[in-house]
Design an enzyme around this catalytic site. Structure first.
Site, PDB file in Angstrom:
ATOM      1  CG  ASN A  69      -1.742   1.182   1.410  1.00 46.55           C
ATOM      2  OD1 ASN A  69      -1.826   2.018   0.500  1.00 46.55           O
ATOM      3  ND2 ASN A  69      -2.391   1.302   2.559  1.00 46.55           N
ATOM      4  CD1 TRP A  70       3.298   1.027  -2.993  1.00 40.70           C
ATOM      5  CD2 TRP A  70       3.566   2.388  -4.754  1.00 40.70           C
ATOM      6  NE1 TRP A  70       4.045   0.360  -3.936  1.00 40.70           N
ATOM      7  CE2 TRP A  70       4.217   1.173  -5.027  1.00 40.70           C
ATOM      8  CE3 TRP A  70       3.592   3.398  -5.720  1.00 40.70           C
ATOM      9  CZ2 TRP A  70       4.904   0.943  -6.227  1.00 40.70           C
ATOM     10  CZ3 TRP A  70       4.259   3.174  -6.914  1.00 40.70           C
ATOM     11  CH2 TRP A  70       4.912   1.958  -7.152  1.00 40.70           C
ATOM     12  CE  LYS A  71      -0.142   3.115   4.743  1.00 37.16           C
ATOM     13  NZ  LYS A  71      -0.026   3.173   6.202  1.00 37.16           N
TER      14      LYS A  71
ATOM     15  CG  HIS B 232      -5.706   1.729   5.272  1.00 33.56           C
ATOM     16  ND1 HIS B 232      -5.289   2.684   6.172  1.00 33.56           N
ATOM     17  CD2 HIS B 232      -4.672   0.867   5.126  1.00 33.56           C
ATOM     18  CE1 HIS B 232      -4.045   2.393   6.533  1.00 33.56           C
ATOM     19  NE2 HIS B 232      -3.651   1.303   5.925  1.00 33.56           N
TER      20      HIS B 232
ATOM     21  CD  GLU C 294      -2.867   5.325   6.833  1.00 32.39           C
ATOM     22  OE1 GLU C 294      -2.868   5.385   5.596  1.00 32.39           O
ATOM     23  OE2 GLU C 294      -1.941   4.810   7.499  1.00 32.39           O
TER      24      GLU C 294
ATOM     25  CD  GLU D  92      -3.498  -2.672   7.374  1.00 30.56           C
ATOM     26  OE1 GLU D  92      -2.355  -2.816   6.951  1.00 30.56           O
ATOM     27  OE2 GLU D  92      -4.215  -1.698   7.089  1.00 30.56           O
TER      28      GLU D  92
ATOM     29  N   GLY E 205       2.462   2.016  10.805  1.00 28.86           N
ATOM     30  CA  GLY E 205       3.415   3.115  10.665  1.00 28.86           C
ATOM     31  C   GLY E 205       4.121   3.507  11.955  1.00 28.86           C
TER      32      GLY E 205
ATOM     33  CB  SER F 193       5.295  -2.023  11.932  1.00 30.28           C
ATOM     34  OG  SER F 193       4.867  -0.693  12.164  1.00 30.28           O
TER      35      SER F 193
ATOM     36  N   GLY G 235       2.917  -1.215   4.294  1.00 32.87           N
ATOM     37  CA  GLY G 235       2.964   0.223   4.023  1.00 32.87           C
ATOM     38  C   GLY G 235       4.387   0.669   3.745  1.00 32.87           C
ATOM     39  N   GLY G 236       5.050   1.188   4.762  1.00 29.30           N
ATOM     40  CA  GLY G 236       6.388   1.767   4.614  1.00 29.30           C
ATOM     41  C   GLY G 236       7.367   0.907   3.827  1.00 29.30           C
TER      42      GLY G 236
HETATM   43  P1  PGA Z   1       2.962   0.088   7.676  1.00 33.80           P
HETATM   44  O1  PGA Z   1       1.505   0.304   7.047  1.00 33.80           O
HETATM   45  O2  PGA Z   1       3.521  -1.180   7.084  1.00 33.80           O
HETATM   46  O3  PGA Z   1       3.741   1.293   7.274  1.00 33.80           O
HETATM   47  O4  PGA Z   1       2.773  -0.024   9.154  1.00 33.80           O
HETATM   48  C1  PGA Z   1       0.629  -0.774   6.894  1.00 33.80           C
HETATM   49  C2  PGA Z   1      -0.662  -0.304   6.280  1.00 33.80           C
HETATM   50  O5  PGA Z   1      -1.133   0.790   6.609  1.00 33.80           O
HETATM   51  O6  PGA Z   1      -1.257  -1.009   5.454  1.00 33.80           O
END
Ligand code: PGA
Length: 249
Positions: A9-11, A94, A96, A166, A172, A212, A233-234
């Site tokens: 997920n590149w956000k 998600h 967010e 999640e 994050g 993470s 994510g990251g």
């Molecule tokens: P993260 O994000 O790996 O940076 O914790 C995961 C996500 O939001 O899908």
């Protein structure tokens, strides 16, 4: 049997130039696992990413979509628009989106219906906040999110649904759920599915862990029976790290 999946997920990261560079680097990586690989760039780069990965075992997926088919919804993207450029999977719910854009369980249930009716697979995300876990409410919170978002579906619809657990406190933050915490929750999720739809359906649905996941912890998390992959994510923004995770199976 259910598939192993690693989705990046590149956000809200990467303009066109960075997208081109990262995709070039991703295509140079060697995949040694059987995992299905997905990447979710921003809307503006979906078409480019889709075209560039056509010949590769990388599926380009969307990070969100609207529940209406079309109409006066300034700034939104519909399922039909995604389909028109070849996208056939979307991430919905998600944390967010739930937190910053007030996406409710009800709105998400509608998005799920729209996506599935247009033959778009859904990666349905949910997870508890830190306070929920501290107060021991994590299972009931997760159960509720799944029920409200998905339990109006017929059993057959689950062939196009992927779940992503999640925990909000792990996204994050560099703090992951321990492999045991992930396994316990994934087993609980599968049991919740089995209670409603039967064991066969429950066993067929891939449940991803997100929060993470990094090259140094992916192997242990993915080794758990009910963990079928990750939503990353990251670490998905670096080609080598991402494929270290893809190959952690
Ligand atoms: P993260 O994000 O790996 O940076 O914790 C995961 C996500 O939001 O899908």
């Amino acid at each position: 049997m259910r598939k192993n999946i690693v989705a990046g997920n590149w956000k809200m990261n990467n303009g066109l130039i960075q997208t081109k560079t990262l995709i070039t680097e991703l295509k140079q990586q060697k995949q040694t696992s059987d995992a299905e690989v997905m990447i979710a760039p921003s809307f503006t780069n979906l078409w480019h990413a889709f075209e560039e990965t056509r010949q590769y075992p990388i599926e380009v997926v969307a990070q969100n979509m609207h529940f209406s088919d079309d109409g006066a919804y300034t700034g939104e993207i519909s399922a039909g628009m995604l389909k028109s450029i070849g996208i056939s999977t979307v991430i919905l719910g998600h944390s967010e989106r739930r937190t910053y854009y007030n996406e409710t369980d009800e709105a998400l249930a509608k998005k799920v219906d729209t996506a599935l009716s247009q033959e778009i697979r859904v990666i349905f995300c949910f997870g508890e906040e830190l306070a929920d876990r501290k107060s021991g409410k994590h299972e009931s919170i997760v159960e509720n999110q799944i029920k409200k978002g998905l339990f109006h579906l017929k059993a057959d619809a689950f062939k196009d649904v992927i779940l992503a657990y999640e925990p909000v406190w792990a996204i994050g933050t560099g703090e992951t759920a321990s492999p045991e915490q992930a396994q316990d929750m994934h087993a609980f999720i599968r049991k919740t599915l089995a209670n409603k739809y039967g064991q066969e359906v429950a066993n067929s649905v891939s449940i991803l862990y997100g929060g993470s996941v990094k090259p140094n912890n992916a192997k242990e998390i993915f080794s758990k029976t009910d963990v079928d992959g990750g939503l990353i994510g990251g670490a998905a923004l670096n080609a080598e790290d991402f494929y270290a995770i893809v190959n952690a199976f």
